[in-house]
Write a protein that holds these residues in place. Sequence first.
Motif, PDB file in Angstrom:
ATOM      1  N   ASN A  28       0.806  -1.220   0.000  1.00 48.64           N
ATOM      2  CA  ASN A  28       0.000   0.000   0.000  1.00 48.64           C
ATOM      3  C   ASN A  28       0.842   1.275   0.000  1.00 48.64           C
ATOM      4  OD1 ASN A  28      -2.844  -1.063   0.190  1.00 48.64           O
ATOM      5  ND2 ASN A  28      -1.858  -2.155   1.870  1.00 48.64           N
ATOM      6  N   GLU A  32      -1.405   5.376   4.469  1.00 47.51           N
ATOM      7  CA  GLU A  32      -2.350   6.468   4.247  1.00 47.51           C
ATOM      8  C   GLU A  32      -3.692   5.910   3.777  1.00 47.51           C
ATOM      9  OE1 GLU A  32      -1.563   9.615   5.128  1.00 47.51           O
ATOM     10  OE2 GLU A  32       0.342   8.699   5.712  1.00 47.51           O
ATOM     11  N   ASN A  33      -4.766   6.444   4.314  1.00 44.33           N
ATOM     12  CA  ASN A  33      -6.126   6.032   3.945  1.00 44.33           C
ATOM     13  C   ASN A  33      -6.353   4.530   4.089  1.00 44.33           C
ATOM     14  OD1 ASN A  33      -6.823   8.722   3.179  1.00 44.33           O
ATOM     15  ND2 ASN A  33      -5.695   8.385   1.274  1.00 44.33           N
ATOM     16  N   THR A  34      -5.743   3.945   5.119  1.00 45.59           N
ATOM     17  CA  THR A  34      -5.860   2.513   5.357  1.00 45.59           C
ATOM     18  C   THR A  34      -6.495   2.282   6.728  1.00 45.59           C
ATOM     19  OG1 THR A  34      -3.903   2.079   4.007  1.00 45.59           O
ATOM     20  CG2 THR A  34      -4.569   0.342   5.520  1.00 45.59           C
ATOM     21  N   ASN A  98     -14.009   5.486   0.528  1.00 47.75           N
ATOM     22  CA  ASN A  98     -12.745   5.859  -0.115  1.00 47.75           C
ATOM     23  C   ASN A  98     -11.504   5.493   0.697  1.00 47.75           C
ATOM     24  OD1 ASN A  98     -14.055   6.877  -2.401  1.00 47.75           O
ATOM     25  ND2 ASN A  98     -14.444   8.805  -1.335  1.00 47.75           N
ATOM     26  N   GLN A  99     -11.637   4.600   1.662  1.00 45.89           N
ATOM     27  CA  GLN A  99     -10.495   4.100   2.435  1.00 45.89           C
ATOM     28  C   GLN A  99     -10.123   2.713   1.911  1.00 45.89           C
ATOM     29  OE1 GLN A  99      -9.031   5.722   5.343  1.00 45.89           O
ATOM     30  NE2 GLN A  99     -10.188   7.418   4.471  1.00 45.89           N
ATOM     31  N   LYS A 100      -8.851   2.324   2.109  1.00 44.24           N
ATOM     32  CA  LYS A 100      -8.437   0.948   1.858  1.00 44.24           C
ATOM     33  C   LYS A 100      -8.721   0.194   3.148  1.00 44.24           C
ATOM     34  CE  LYS A 100      -4.552   2.558  -0.219  1.00 44.24           C
ATOM     35  NZ  LYS A 100      -3.114   2.605  -0.351  1.00 44.24           N
ATOM     36  N   SER A 128     -12.542   2.186  -1.047  1.00 43.57           N
ATOM     37  CA  SER A 128     -11.924   2.217  -2.371  1.00 43.57           C
ATOM     38  C   SER A 128     -11.363   0.842  -2.721  1.00 43.57           C
ATOM     39  CB  SER A 128     -10.806   3.261  -2.422  1.00 43.57           C
ATOM     40  OG  SER A 128      -9.768   2.921  -1.526  1.00 43.57           O
TER      41      SER A 128
END
Length: 182
Positions: A28, A32-34, A98-100, A128
């Motif tokens: 990843n 970020e965004n996880t 929109n997050q992993k 996402s």
Amino acid sequence: MSQKAIVLDEQAIRRALTRIAHEIIERNKGIENTVLVGIKTRGIYLAKRLAERIKQIEGKSVMIGDLDITLYRDDLSLKTENKEPLVKGSDIPLDITNQKVILIDDVLYTGRTVRAAMDALIDIGRPSQIQLAVLVDRGHRELPIRADYVGKNIPTSSSEKIVVELNEIDEIDQVAIFERTE
């Protein structure tokens, strides 16, 4: 059932989780965004351990949530025998849109638990991406689901059962194979 073998001890579990943490960061390109989401019950404790390792490696915290899939199971009527299911509730501390999302579970077997978890996640938000990390993949899939991160592949027969025990619940860290004696 009788115990056939211990396949992962405390050190092996620790090493597997450390390796998975590194793989998550690498794949990843950071965190970020996880969000790590543990599937109740043991998946939650594995998610917390992964978050600790990721923080040690990256120096940043990753968000953690937990997911109860009880009402999403396709075998609910078989498991509850006309009793009300025990719903434990989910706790995901942020909007996963929109997050992993990395689902964490102890054992990947038929794939039905993961399918139920994905259904539950989609009802909460629209990630996402959904990835899957498991401590043990024992094969015997009934659905086209595979893990992105695997601690250990343990091929089993249908007469065997994988039992994951974690300190937080069972006061011991180990994974064992049991043979059904019927």
